[in-house]
Design a protein around this motif. Structure first.
Motif, PDB file in Angstrom:
ATOM      1  N   LEU A 141      -0.934  11.251  -4.780  1.00 37.13           N
ATOM      2  CA  LEU A 141      -1.675  12.509  -4.675  1.00 37.13           C
ATOM      3  C   LEU A 141      -2.929  12.338  -3.815  1.00 37.13           C
ATOM      4  O   LEU A 141      -3.272  13.217  -3.018  1.00 37.13           O
ATOM      5  CB  LEU A 141      -2.045  13.034  -6.064  1.00 37.13           C
ATOM      6  N   LYS A 142      -3.603  11.201  -3.977  1.00 33.58           N
ATOM      7  CA  LYS A 142      -4.791  10.937  -3.171  1.00 33.58           C
ATOM      8  C   LYS A 142      -4.413  10.855  -1.684  1.00 33.58           C
ATOM      9  O   LYS A 142      -5.087  11.437  -0.842  1.00 33.58           O
ATOM     10  CB  LYS A 142      -5.454   9.633  -3.628  1.00 33.58           C
ATOM     11  N   ALA A 143      -3.312  10.157  -1.400  1.00 37.96           N
ATOM     12  CA  ALA A 143      -2.857  10.039  -0.012  1.00 37.96           C
ATOM     13  C   ALA A 143      -2.485  11.412   0.544  1.00 37.96           C
ATOM     14  O   ALA A 143      -2.801  11.733   1.696  1.00 37.96           O
ATOM     15  CB  ALA A 143      -1.662   9.083   0.076  1.00 37.96           C
ATOM     16  N   LYS A 144      -1.843  12.243  -0.264  1.00 39.44           N
ATOM     17  CA  LYS A 144      -1.478  13.600   0.155  1.00 39.44           C
ATOM     18  C   LYS A 144      -2.726  14.409   0.464  1.00 39.44           C
ATOM     19  O   LYS A 144      -2.807  15.089   1.487  1.00 39.44           O
ATOM     20  CB  LYS A 144      -0.654  14.292  -0.924  1.00 39.44           C
ATOM     21  N   ASP A 145      -3.723  14.343  -0.423  1.00 43.21           N
ATOM     22  CA  ASP A 145      -4.966  15.083  -0.221  1.00 43.21           C
ATOM     23  C   ASP A 145      -5.676  14.636   1.058  1.00 43.21           C
ATOM     24  O   ASP A 145      -6.223  15.457   1.801  1.00 43.21           O
ATOM     25  CB  ASP A 145      -5.898  14.920  -1.424  1.00 43.21           C
ATOM     26  N   LYS A 184       1.769   6.692 -13.657  1.00 42.09           N
ATOM     27  CA  LYS A 184       0.613   7.574 -13.503  1.00 42.09           C
ATOM     28  C   LYS A 184      -0.271   7.076 -12.365  1.00 42.09           C
ATOM     29  O   LYS A 184      -0.729   7.866 -11.531  1.00 42.09           O
ATOM     30  CB  LYS A 184      -0.177   7.621 -14.814  1.00 42.09           C
ATOM     31  N   GLU A 185      -0.487   5.762 -12.308  1.00 45.78           N
ATOM     32  CA  GLU A 185      -1.316   5.189 -11.254  1.00 45.78           C
ATOM     33  C   GLU A 185      -0.674   5.397  -9.883  1.00 45.78           C
ATOM     34  O   GLU A 185      -1.352   5.738  -8.916  1.00 45.78           O
ATOM     35  CB  GLU A 185      -1.560   3.707 -11.517  1.00 45.78           C
ATOM     36  N   VAL A 186       0.636   5.213  -9.803  1.00 44.55           N
ATOM     37  CA  VAL A 186       1.342   5.418  -8.536  1.00 44.55           C
ATOM     38  C   VAL A 186       1.234   6.876  -8.110  1.00 44.55           C
ATOM     39  O   VAL A 186       0.930   7.183  -6.961  1.00 44.55           O
ATOM     40  CB  VAL A 186       2.822   4.983  -8.638  1.00 44.55           C
ATOM     41  N   THR A 214       0.842  -1.194   0.000  1.00 46.85           N
ATOM     42  CA  THR A 214       0.000   0.000   0.000  1.00 46.85           C
ATOM     43  C   THR A 214       0.881   1.251   0.000  1.00 46.85           C
ATOM     44  O   THR A 214       2.064   1.189   0.348  1.00 46.85           O
ATOM     45  CB  THR A 214      -0.918   0.045   1.241  1.00 46.85           C
ATOM     46  N   ILE A 215       0.295   2.358  -0.368  1.00 49.57           N
ATOM     47  CA  ILE A 215       1.014   3.632  -0.373  1.00 49.57           C
ATOM     48  C   ILE A 215       1.505   3.958   1.035  1.00 49.57           C
ATOM     49  O   ILE A 215       2.648   4.375   1.225  1.00 49.57           O
ATOM     50  CB  ILE A 215       0.120   4.767  -0.923  1.00 49.57           C
TER      51      ILE A 215
END
Length: 118
Positions: free
Chosen positions: A101-105, A94-96, A45-46
């Motif tokens: 970016l989603k995790a950052k948001d 791109k997916e990574v 996971t991220i």
């Protein structure tokens, strides 16, 4: 891409002299779960990727091996296969990046929520 991540996690772990057991303990997983991360039999996971990078004192970009990817800029018929490989790497990256970016948001939203509560 998952194979590259697993290979690099193992490489950086060994450079630090850490055992799999130590890494597993620090990441709050059992050793067999950690071993699966290193042999790419499970996706990381991220959040775990960032935790591993922090523990190994390296950048996520190093684990993802973003600096060593070859970029081709030719479009003739002889290099069509190479172009296809680049597109594949681009899509994986791109997916990574989208996940990062989603995790950052999500982290920003959490921090804003914490500030609002004060």
């Amino acid at each position: 891409m998952n194979d590259i991540i697993a290979k690099n996690i193992k490489k950086y772990r060994e450079l630090k002299g850490f055992s799999q057991e130590y890494m597993a303990h620090q990441l709050n997983v059992n050793q067999s779960t950690y071993a699966k991360m290193e042999n790419s039999s499970t996706k990381i996971t991220i959040d775990k990727l960032f935790s591993v990078a922090k523990l190994l004192e390296t950048d996520v970009s190093e684990i993802l091996d973003l600096k060593n990817q070859t970029i081709f800029n030719q479009t003739d018929n002889e290099t069509a296969n190479a172009f296809g490989k680049v597109e594949h790497y681009y899509q994986e990256n791109k997916e990574v990046y989208q996940e990062l970016l989603k995790a950052k948001d999500e982290q920003i939203a959490l921090l804003k929520e914490m500030l609002d509560k004060k």
